[in-house]
Write an enzyme that holds these catalytic residues in place. Sequence first.
Site, PDB file in Angstrom:
ATOM      1  CE1 TYR A  41      -3.018  -3.053   0.337  1.00  0.00           C
ATOM      2  CE2 TYR A  41      -3.198  -2.668   2.695  1.00  0.00           C
ATOM      3  CZ  TYR A  41      -3.511  -3.413   1.573  1.00  0.00           C
ATOM      4  OH  TYR A  41      -4.331  -4.515   1.697  1.00  0.00           O
ATOM      5  CG  HIS A 125      -0.825  -8.911   0.334  1.00  0.00           C
ATOM      6  ND1 HIS A 125      -0.370  -7.610   0.265  1.00  0.00           N
ATOM      7  CD2 HIS A 125      -2.144  -8.858   0.001  1.00  0.00           C
ATOM      8  CE1 HIS A 125      -1.374  -6.824  -0.103  1.00  0.00           C
ATOM      9  NE2 HIS A 125      -2.451  -7.563  -0.271  1.00  0.00           N
TER      10      HIS A 125
END
Length: 310
Positions: A41, A125
């Site tokens: 992010y 992830h």
Amino acid sequence: MSLGTAPLGNLYAAVAPEQAAATVDAAWDAGIRAFDTAPHYGLGLAERRLGAALRDRPRAEYVLSTKVGRLLRPGGPGGDDLAHGFAVPATHHRVWDFSADGVRRSIEESLYRLGLDRIDIAYLHDPDDHAEQAFGEAYPELERLRAEGVVGAVGAGMNQTAMLARFLRDTDVDAVLLAGRYTLLDHSGLDAVLPEAAARGRSVVIGGVFNSGLLADPRPGATYDYGPAARPVLDRALRLKSVTERHGVPLRAAALHFPFAHPAVASVLVGARSPAEAADAGDLLRRPVPSALWAELRSEGLLPEHVPAP
């Protein structure tokens, strides 16, 4: 409820540092005590901002999760990172790495960016295209890190159900993060993930409850699963909105409450990019949703009988 911090990593558009800090403060004031982030992010920006915003909070009073699988390395292409969705300078590039060494380095680097003493939950992830290495190397390393006390709990976070169900069946994960697959529009999480978790006493965190925007504001041009919503899906969302509003409930509130009816769901993850959005999420969660609303969704064929309702 958990606060998702992809928006604080400048997802799609820049967020000022002061606004990012105020968003975490507003989430805290709304009673939120779980925060989710990832190196991906904003090329580490979300981790840095979240760590700074939480640094003076009592560490025992909140749960923090981050993710492994993408290492950040200097030498980006220059310009911005909008090709990956983030309005940040592309000073680094991401390297997929589900090796044992990559997992350990990822955790060490996340701790440095966060400036905190520990990570409560570490998720693999998006290991979709790296299954062999994820199961053979990355997951065992997460187990070792958990045994060493470096992380408190381990799991995997994905937008698909098949591999998450395999993690629940074949490993000792504590939790999985299921994004976009258990919502008012998509009940596929019930096929395997939620039953497996319930049978094994594992937790499920639900992300993407608005299906990337459609359930927040269904209108022509709205997005569904990060692309333009097809007309049949949009029409279904508009029908859902019509029912919820007849009961005086915003569709956003119904979408947020819906997953909690399943016993395996421990938290619902909602992103926010402003204090107003964080406060709104807290207000929506506290808002009563009458049982008659869920009954009408069933009678209209918008909620199948086998899907639990709050």
